[in-house]
Design an enzyme around this catalytic site. Sequence first.
Site, PDB file in Angstrom:
ATOM      1  N   PRO A  11       0.772  -1.135  -0.048  1.00 31.65           N
ATOM      2  CA  PRO A  11      -0.110  -0.093   0.180  1.00 31.65           C
ATOM      3  C   PRO A  11       0.957   1.193  -0.054  1.00 31.65           C
ATOM      4  O   PRO A  11       1.640   1.297   0.636  1.00 31.65           O
ATOM      5  CB  PRO A  11      -0.590  -0.140   1.158  1.00 31.65           C
ATOM      6  CG  PRO A  11       0.074  -0.895   2.109  1.00 31.65           C
ATOM      7  CD  PRO A  11       0.810  -1.876   1.425  1.00 31.65           C
ATOM      8  N   TYR A  63      -1.187   4.497  13.168  1.00 28.14           N
ATOM      9  CA  TYR A  63      -2.464   5.248  12.992  1.00 28.14           C
ATOM     10  C   TYR A  63      -3.389   4.726  14.010  1.00 28.14           C
ATOM     11  O   TYR A  63      -3.029   3.932  15.054  1.00 28.14           O
ATOM     12  CB  TYR A  63      -3.033   4.754  11.421  1.00 28.14           C
ATOM     13  CG  TYR A  63      -2.052   5.533  10.673  1.00 28.14           C
ATOM     14  CD1 TYR A  63      -1.778   6.930  10.515  1.00 28.14           C
ATOM     15  CD2 TYR A  63      -1.183   4.738   9.602  1.00 28.14           C
ATOM     16  CE1 TYR A  63      -0.861   7.553   9.646  1.00 28.14           C
ATOM     17  CE2 TYR A  63      -0.101   5.665   8.829  1.00 28.14           C
ATOM     18  CZ  TYR A  63      -0.123   6.864   9.097  1.00 28.14           C
ATOM     19  OH  TYR A  63       0.851   7.342   8.191  1.00 28.14           O
TER      20      TYR A  63
HETATM   21  C1  LIG Z   1       5.245   6.923  -0.713  1.00 28.12           C
HETATM   22  C2  LIG Z   1       4.995   5.811   0.504  1.00 28.12           C
HETATM   23  C3  LIG Z   1       3.499   5.925   0.852  1.00 28.12           C
HETATM   24  C4  LIG Z   1       3.386   4.819   1.877  1.00 28.12           C
HETATM   25  N1  LIG Z   1       1.799   4.792   2.020  1.00 28.12           N
HETATM   26  C5  LIG Z   1       1.354   3.752   2.935  1.00 28.12           C
HETATM   27  C6  LIG Z   1       0.044   3.460   2.984  1.00 28.12           C
HETATM   28  O1  LIG Z   1      -0.704   4.109   2.418  1.00 28.12           O
HETATM   29  N2  LIG Z   1      -0.349   2.574   3.719  1.00 28.12           N
HETATM   30  C7  LIG Z   1       0.714   1.873   4.518  1.00 28.12           C
HETATM   31  O2  LIG Z   1       0.262   0.652   5.278  1.00 28.12           O
HETATM   32  N3  LIG Z   1       2.112   1.784   4.341  1.00 28.12           N
HETATM   33  C8  LIG Z   1       2.426   2.825   3.355  1.00 28.12           C
HETATM   34  N4  LIG Z   1       3.672   3.066   3.013  1.00 28.12           N
HETATM   35  C9  LIG Z   1       4.767   2.063   3.629  1.00 28.12           C
HETATM   36  C10 LIG Z   1       4.920   0.835   2.493  1.00 28.12           C
HETATM   37  O3  LIG Z   1       3.901   0.242   2.298  1.00 28.12           O
HETATM   38  C11 LIG Z   1       6.032   0.121   2.940  1.00 28.12           C
HETATM   39  O4  LIG Z   1       5.673  -0.688   4.048  1.00 28.12           O
HETATM   40  C12 LIG Z   1       7.399   0.900   2.825  1.00 28.12           C
HETATM   41  O5  LIG Z   1       7.476   1.293   1.862  1.00 28.12           O
HETATM   42  C13 LIG Z   1       8.640  -0.124   2.846  1.00 28.12           C
HETATM   43  O6  LIG Z   1       8.704  -1.029   1.976  1.00 28.12           O
HETATM   44  P1  LIG Z   1       9.788  -0.907   0.765  1.00 28.12           P
HETATM   45  O7  LIG Z   1      11.042  -1.002   1.223  1.00 28.12           O
HETATM   46  O8  LIG Z   1       9.296  -2.146  -0.218  1.00 28.12           O
HETATM   47  O9  LIG Z   1       9.214   0.369   0.019  1.00 28.12           O
HETATM   48  C14 LIG Z   1       4.068   4.068   2.137  1.00 28.12           C
HETATM   49  C15 LIG Z   1       5.453   4.150   1.828  1.00 28.12           C
HETATM   50  C16 LIG Z   1       5.821   4.982   0.925  1.00 28.12           C
HETATM   51  C17 LIG Z   1       7.213   5.183   0.625  1.00 28.12           C
END
Ligand SMILES: Cc1cc2nc3c(=O)[nH]c(=O)nc-3n(C[C@H](O)[C@H](O)[C@H](O)COP(=O)(O)O)c2cc1C
Length: 618
Positions: free
Chosen positions: A262, A418
């Site tokens: 997400p 949250y």
């Molecule tokens: C731009 C952005 C928006 C995010 N929005 C959400 C979100 O709406 N809901 C959520 O549970 N996590 C959100 N996250 C966290 C990501 O789901 C994820 O846990 C985080 O980016 C780490 O994973 P990655 O290393 O693959 O990017 C967001 C992260 C980023 C970078």
Amino acid sequence: MSTNVARVLVCLEEVGAEYDVVNIDFPSMEHKSPAHLARNPFGQIPAFQDGDVVLFESRAISKYVLRKYKSSKTDFMRDGNLNEAAMVDVWTEVEAHQYNPAISPIVYQCLIFPALRGIPTDQKVVDESLEKLKKVLDVYEARLSKTKYLAGDFISFADLTHFPYTYYFMMTPHASVFDSYPHVKTWWESLVARPTAKKLSTYMLEVAQPSVSEEVTNLGEFVGRSSRIRPGRMEPTLATSHLLTPYKMGEFSLAHRVVLAPLTRCRAHGSLVRPHMAVYYGQRASPGCFLVSEACAVSEAARGARDVPGLWTDEQVQSWKPVVDAVHAKGAVFFCQLWHAGRASCAELQPNGQAPVSSTDKQVRPQITHAGNVVEFATPRRLEAEEIPNIVNEFRIAARNAMKAGFDGVEIHAANGYLIDQFMKDSVNDRMDAYGGSLENRCRFATKVIEAIADEVGPGPVGVRLSPFADYMECSDSDPEALALHVIRTTLNPLGVLYCHAVEPRMRVNPDDGKLTLPHMLLPFRRAFQGTFLVNGGYDPEEGDAAVANGGYDPEEGDAAVAKGYADLVAYGRLFLANPDLPERFRRNAALNKYDRSTFYTSDPVLGYTDYPFIDQL
Ligand SMILES: Cc1cc2nc3c(=O)[nH]c(=O)nc-3n(C[C@H](O)[C@H](O)[C@H](O)COP(=O)(O)O)c2cc1C
């Protein structure tokens, strides 16, 4: 791989013998052919040949191997000492006659039958076997509290022979049984940490994966000792990696294990979804790919950022439909993440500028973003207990609306500081009522939300995101492991929630090489949860671009997580954001686009949103 073959392989590897594995074609009954019966008259696997010596029965083969290759470092039979050798025999027999009959039905019922033969688990058999196993483990616990290993303070064949079934047992939902036996647990951890165990795990894992069931039926037969195991199988290339194998998540047939995490992108307008969002999600969809939407507010007061979509009005439901259609047109599975930001909000986002609600009236301190901006949060208003059912109901209605919009299911956002997390974690929840204090009370709000949604849409299409170790928004817990285990055991498992989406702790500097590494602390949750386990890297908004550059869940890390049975699915956030065709890039082992952090949350409908190139456009 069969456990009998694995038993022999462990021993061959421990003594460093060279050998060759020859596959037997099970479906064509090669194991009943005259040639095989000449080696194993019972038509079973394995058979072993070393020059003129031909053997069958895995324990006998193993003992032969250990005796033949005995050295001062590899004396696993202790034949030179009458008493020690006798203890090796005793505990080898215990494995065969006590341990194995208790543990093997659980492995068959929970792993082998469902995965390989499509036969559902017989819970009665599992329960009876678990009772038996606990009695056996009582004896083991007593023994291992006196000696480091089973036969004495030395590792022996008696320990090695336990490896195959225990390894598979640890992949069943009942692995946590070992938690009640601390000495047995330490003994097992020392066994599984041996280089041999790590090496064999690639073979062993094949049994747990329905996608490779045909290969699994080709059980190994040992003939001779010439070259090494066929190299291509021990070190699968990315093209044949575990991450890209199909997976059945409940009723959903997924083509691979790569999931869109997400990601809030702030491209909605007035809580309505815009057409460019259909382009964005459609780009990331492909047949059998699982996508989780950005956090979608369950009410106006639930919003924690500007331009985030909502799901509390019919108009919002209608605005989501083209997006869901675009994803379905590509054959992907699409879940909607349901979100209430609680105190992680500000007055401008709240109806009539009122205070955001929370479990507390403590304010989050201002935060500085990566770009250097200061984000201020409003002082929250502590929810009265009587108001809580209303918020639960908002989640219920949003879930209903998500299904009306055509989503395949919903993910409850109980992570990242949250509202639900604000109730669960003790650094924030300072209540004295039925929603605060004890673990059970702090989890009550989460449970009510999950129950309401499972009741509304059924548990089949419900996932729950948890980040027990995170401290985002100053929301942390003094005992994260107990917290998540409580939620899993008392709510997710009894309700039959489809998947648990767990976030790793932030990455840490490895003292050995100075690199940032994932701590991999989700194993207890993976073991405790009975459904699909989805993992995602921990995100630290202050860490700059280091996370991905230094590892995180890159393709290799994700592949290893699936290969080791640590996760069923791996969610990718920033990599998927910047690579609309991420699974295909993994498949081709292709270079990845770099993400542009400065456009993560901007409102441009194209820039940094739908303009990341596909591999074939490069
Ligand atoms: C731009 C952005 C928006 C995010 N929005 C959400 C979100 O709406 N809901 C959520 O549970 N996590 C959100 N996250 C966290 C990501 O789901 C994820 O846990 C985080 O980016 C780490 O994973 P990655 O290393 O693959 O990017 C967001 C992260 C980023 C970078």
